[in-house]
Structures are given as structure tokens and as C-alpha cells.
Design a protein around this motif. Structure first.
Motif, mmCIF file in Angstrom:
data_model
loop_
_atom_site.group_PDB
_atom_site.id
_atom_site.type_symbol
_atom_site.label_atom_id
_atom_site.label_comp_id
_atom_site.label_asym_id
_atom_site.label_seq_id
_atom_site.Cartn_x
_atom_site.Cartn_y
_atom_site.Cartn_z
ATOM 1 N N PRO A 26 -10.867 2.569 5.881
ATOM 2 C CA PRO A 26 -9.658 1.801 5.541
ATOM 3 C C PRO A 26 -9.957 0.305 5.517
ATOM 4 N N LEU A 27 -9.183 -0.420 4.750
ATOM 5 C CA LEU A 27 -9.378 -1.861 4.608
ATOM 6 C C LEU A 27 -8.453 -2.659 5.522
ATOM 7 N N ASP A 28 -7.828 -1.984 6.468
ATOM 8 C CA ASP A 28 -6.882 -2.666 7.347
ATOM 9 C C ASP A 28 -7.534 -3.794 8.135
ATOM 10 N N ILE A 68 -13.077 0.108 -4.396
ATOM 11 C CA ILE A 68 -11.834 0.166 -3.634
ATOM 12 C C ILE A 68 -10.896 1.129 -4.338
ATOM 13 N N ASN A 69 -10.458 2.125 -3.617
ATOM 14 C CA ASN A 69 -9.546 3.123 -4.139
ATOM 15 C C ASN A 69 -8.265 3.072 -3.323
ATOM 16 N N ASN A 70 -7.217 2.478 -3.925
ATOM 17 C CA ASN A 70 -5.973 2.207 -3.198
ATOM 18 C C ASN A 70 -6.295 1.302 -2.006
ATOM 19 N N ASN A 71 -6.027 1.785 -0.803
ATOM 20 C CA ASN A 71 -6.323 0.975 0.381
ATOM 21 C C ASN A 71 -7.560 1.491 1.113
ATOM 22 N N GLN A 72 -8.375 2.232 0.369
ATOM 23 C CA GLN A 72 -9.575 2.806 0.966
ATOM 24 C C GLN A 72 -10.817 2.160 0.347
#
Length: 417
Positions: A26-28, A68-72
Motif C-alpha cells: 500500500p502507498l499509505d 501504481i495500481n489504484n492505491n497499491q
């Protein structure tokens, strides 16, 4: 790391060969953190040593693809570049073992001594097994049934009865076994161990202490290194020659000795060796790392001592061991500082110094007696000599009358010669 720059480089990276595993994070917490976590996951199955200090600027060179795929965040690594990166930073790597390693451990405590089994009760055995699984090999512990008890007890392990242990290990069909002793509890342990092949030949040894997690983790890594050095030694031997390890830099000591891989081992320089008592201590430390005892001193320079360390393994393993060991600190290519020196040898406080004496000197006042004791004047002495003249004795003949008559002349007759 800037997103635009990273995405721009991904176009070129995607043309490279795809790795076998894609890591999704995740990119959080940001892209940098996602890359670091993916990198640690990618090397977890092959790196024995702990990986510290490898920055993003080096890791990005090993990336094969990213997107980057969505927020992943999805990323793959080039396996060959990962291996080169770990090797360049002295991180030991191996592919693990397919067969489990048998472990004979005697647990010494105030309550007594017992042989550790694999029943899941002993916390040290549980933690050691988990640490070894992370290092790509499995452990098995003796069941200590009637057959085992008849041949092995705790004293067998503590007395280093290697042949007995080798015989007892045959029923488990183990190619390698480890024997050792552990002490401690309540998350504070100390362990000493030795590794053997199936015939009972000693391959290496080590010791460590600390918390349960630290002790089992370190023991697992060190056992793996010893086993790695003894698997297919002929194949590993070729990697230690200078012409087979051209990617590993050699450096000169300023003389004719070059540091780095050489035929049969690795030449290193150890700084901070201030005492001749350090030499056997260094050898003992290296032996505990799994290296042979025939370590040689090749020479000296103004900075340190040059050692030849025989090894049949990839030289990067030795470099990684010395770079991450507490006894040494890496300061340059194939140059390390020894952190456990006995210190500079010095003489005693009263040796080699000049001190004021408190003893009394013998003195004389003869010079003070009016100069009579010593004089430079000539002394005349009158000596009286008396001689005695001895006159020769005159001969005389006394005539007598044989008839007994009186002497003709009382004075005799003087005869003058």
C-alpha cells in the motif's frame, strides 16, 4: 524519491526480464517505504545476514518493473541484480537446504540438565526452529525414545562425544547435525554449538548470547553459514581465486601484498591490533564463525596486520561476516578494525624511568684535615743502616798424649794455614 522521476525510470525498467515474484504494497506510508518493504521481502529468503544501510539509490538499480495500481504499489526485482547488490554489500546469501538439520541440545539449568526435544515445550527450540525457517532450512530434534536414551544423554552432548552422536543420528538420516549446550531462561540465554557432517566431522562452531530472539536468530544464521561453506566445497573453491571473482575489488597495502580474494582464501587487513595476545584471540573468533584454524599472518604495515583466512566459500561471505560482527568494523575494502584488542603493551611504572634515590652515599672528610691526608710534596726519610763484619774462624789442632799424659801446652799448638 520523486514520483515523476521514479515513474519515468519504470518505462526503461519494464523492458528488463520479469522477476518471478511481484510485491504489492500500500502507498499509505509513501512510495519509499513501499520500496524498502518490498526489497526486504525479496531478499528474506536468500540473505542470511541482516540487511542494514542499503539506501534507495542502490535498491532502485535492482528494480525490474514497477507501477501504481489504484492505491497499491506493484514492484518486481531483477534476481541477478539483487544478488550482485547483496554481494557488493557483504550480505551472505544461500538457497537453503532441502534436508532438515538434526539438533542435539543439552539445556543446563539449576533444576538439572536435559536433552531438548521437538515437542514444542522448550521455548529455545521453538524460536530456533522459526529463525531457521526464515533462513531457508528446517530443523528436527531427537524424539528421545528408548533407542535414543540408550545411546545419548545430556552428558554425551556436553562431553563432545561426536562419534556417539554421529551414530545416533543415522536413524534420522540427517546429512548434518548440530550439538551444543544452552543456559538461561526468562528471555536471557547463552549457547555454544558445533556443526558436523553425517560422519561426525567437525565443520564449524560458534557461541552467542542475549535475548531469546537475538540468540536464536544469530545461531540460525551462523549455522547456515557453516553449512553453506561445506556444501559442494569444490564448486565454492573456484570462487575464491582472484581470476574467478573479478567483480570483487582487490586493493594494495602499499607493498607487494594485495588484499582481497586469492587462491584458497581471502587476504584481509585488520587494524587496531595493538597486542600480540590479539593474534590467537582473532583466530578463535574466526573459528567460531566457521573458518579453519590455519589462519596465517602474512605481514604488517603502519596501519595493521595482514591475515590470510583460508575459506572454500564465496569471499563476499567473509566480507559480510566481518562487516556485521561486533568484534570488527569495516573501514575499507578488505580492511577492518578489530574492536576487542587487549590494548597497547606497556612496561611497569618503575621500568625504563629515572628516579631520585633516597639512599645515603658514603662520604669522607679526609680532605679537611689541613691537607695532611693528601700532599703533593716529596718526603725525604733518613734510614740508618748497620752492618756487621764476620771474620773467618782460624783452624787449630790440639795435640794430646795417647798415653793420657798431660797436654804439652795448655794452649795447644796454633797452626796457621
Amino acid at each position: 524519491m520523486k514520483l515523476k522521476t521514479l515513474l519515468a525510470t519504470s518505462v526503461l525498467m519494464s523492458a528488463q526480464a520479469m522477476a518471478t515474484q511481484t510485491f504489492v504494497k500500500p502507498l499509505d506510508d509513501g512510495m519509499d517505504q513501499a520500496i524498502l518493504e518490498s526489497f526486504n521481502d525479496a531478499i528474506s529468503s536468500s540473505a542470511i545476514d541482516e540487511v542494514n544501510g542499503i539506501g534507495l539509490d542502490k535498491i532502485k538499480n535492482a528494480i525490474a518493473t514497477l507501477r501504481i495500481n489504484n492505491n497499491q504499489f506493484e514492484i518486481t526485482f531483477d534476481d541477478n541484480k539483487l544478488k550482485s547488490l547483496l554481494s557488493a554489500n557483504g550480505i551472505a546469501q544461500w538457497s537453503g537446504l532441502s534436508d532438515p538439520v538434526l539438533v542435539w541440545l543439552a539445556h543446563v539449568s539449576e533444576e538439572g540438565t536435559n536433552v531438548v526435544t521437538g515437542d514444542g515445550v522448550d521455548p529455545f527450540a521453538v524460536a530456533l526452529n522459526e529463525a531457521s525457517n526464515k533462513n531457508s532450512y528446517d530443523l528436527m530434534f531427537p524424539v528421545m525414545d528408548l533407542d535414543d536414551v540408550q545411546n545419548v544423554n545430556a552428558q554425551t552432548i556436553l562431553s563432545h562425544s561426536d562419534k556417539i552422536l554421529a551414530t545416533a543420528s543415522k536413524r534420522y538420516n540427517a546429512k548434518y547435525f548440530v550439538a551444543g549446550a544452552i543456559e538461561g531462561s526468562d528471555d536471557s540465554y547463552a549457547v555454544k554449538w558445533n556443526a558436523y557432517d553425517e560422519a561426525g566431522k567437525a565443520l564449524g562452531s560458534g557461541q552467542c548470547s542475549g535475548t531469546l530472539a537475538d540468540t536464536t536468530s544469530q545461531m540460525s544464521r551462523e549455522v547456515a553459514k557453516v553449512l553453506m561453506q561445506n556444501i559442494d566445497p569444490q564448486a565454492n573453491q573456484s570462487q575464491t581465486s582472484a581470476d574467478e571473482v573479478q567483480d570483487l575489488t582487490q586493493t594494495s597495502t602499499g607493498g607487494e601484498i594485495y588484499l582481497g580474494p586469492t587462491k584458497g582464501g581471502v587476504i584481509v587487513q585488520l587494524n587496531g591490533v595493538d597486542n600480540v595476545a590479539d593474534y590467537p584471540r582473532i583466530k578463535r573468533i574466526l573459528i567460531t564463525y566457521g573458518y579453519e584454524a590455519d589462519i596465517e599472518v602474512l605481514g604488517y604495515n603502519n596501519d595493521g596486520v595482514i591475515f590470510m583466512i583460508p575459506t572454500g566459500s564465496n569471499p563476499a561471505i567473509l566480507d559480510g561476516t566481518l562487516a556485521h560482527a561486533g568484534e570488527f568494523t569495516k573501514v575499507a575494502d578488505w580492511t577492518y578494525n578489530f574492536n576487542k584488542s587487549n590494548g597497547v603493551v606497556s612496561a611497569g611504572n618503575s621500568i625504563g624511568t629515572v628516579e631520585r634515590s633516597n639512599s645515603q652515599r658514603v662520604t669522607s672528610n679526609l680532605n679537611g684535615y689541613g691537607g695532611k691526608a693528601y700532599t703533593t710534596h716529596k718526603v725525604d726519610k733518613t734510614v740508618e743502616v748497620t752492618t756487621k763484619k764476620v771474620m773467618p774462624k782460624k783452624n787449630s789442632i790440639e795435640l794430646t798424649d795417647d798415653s793420657g799424659a798431660e797436654v804439652i801446652d795448655g794452649r795447644g799448638v796454633e797452626v796457621t794455614p
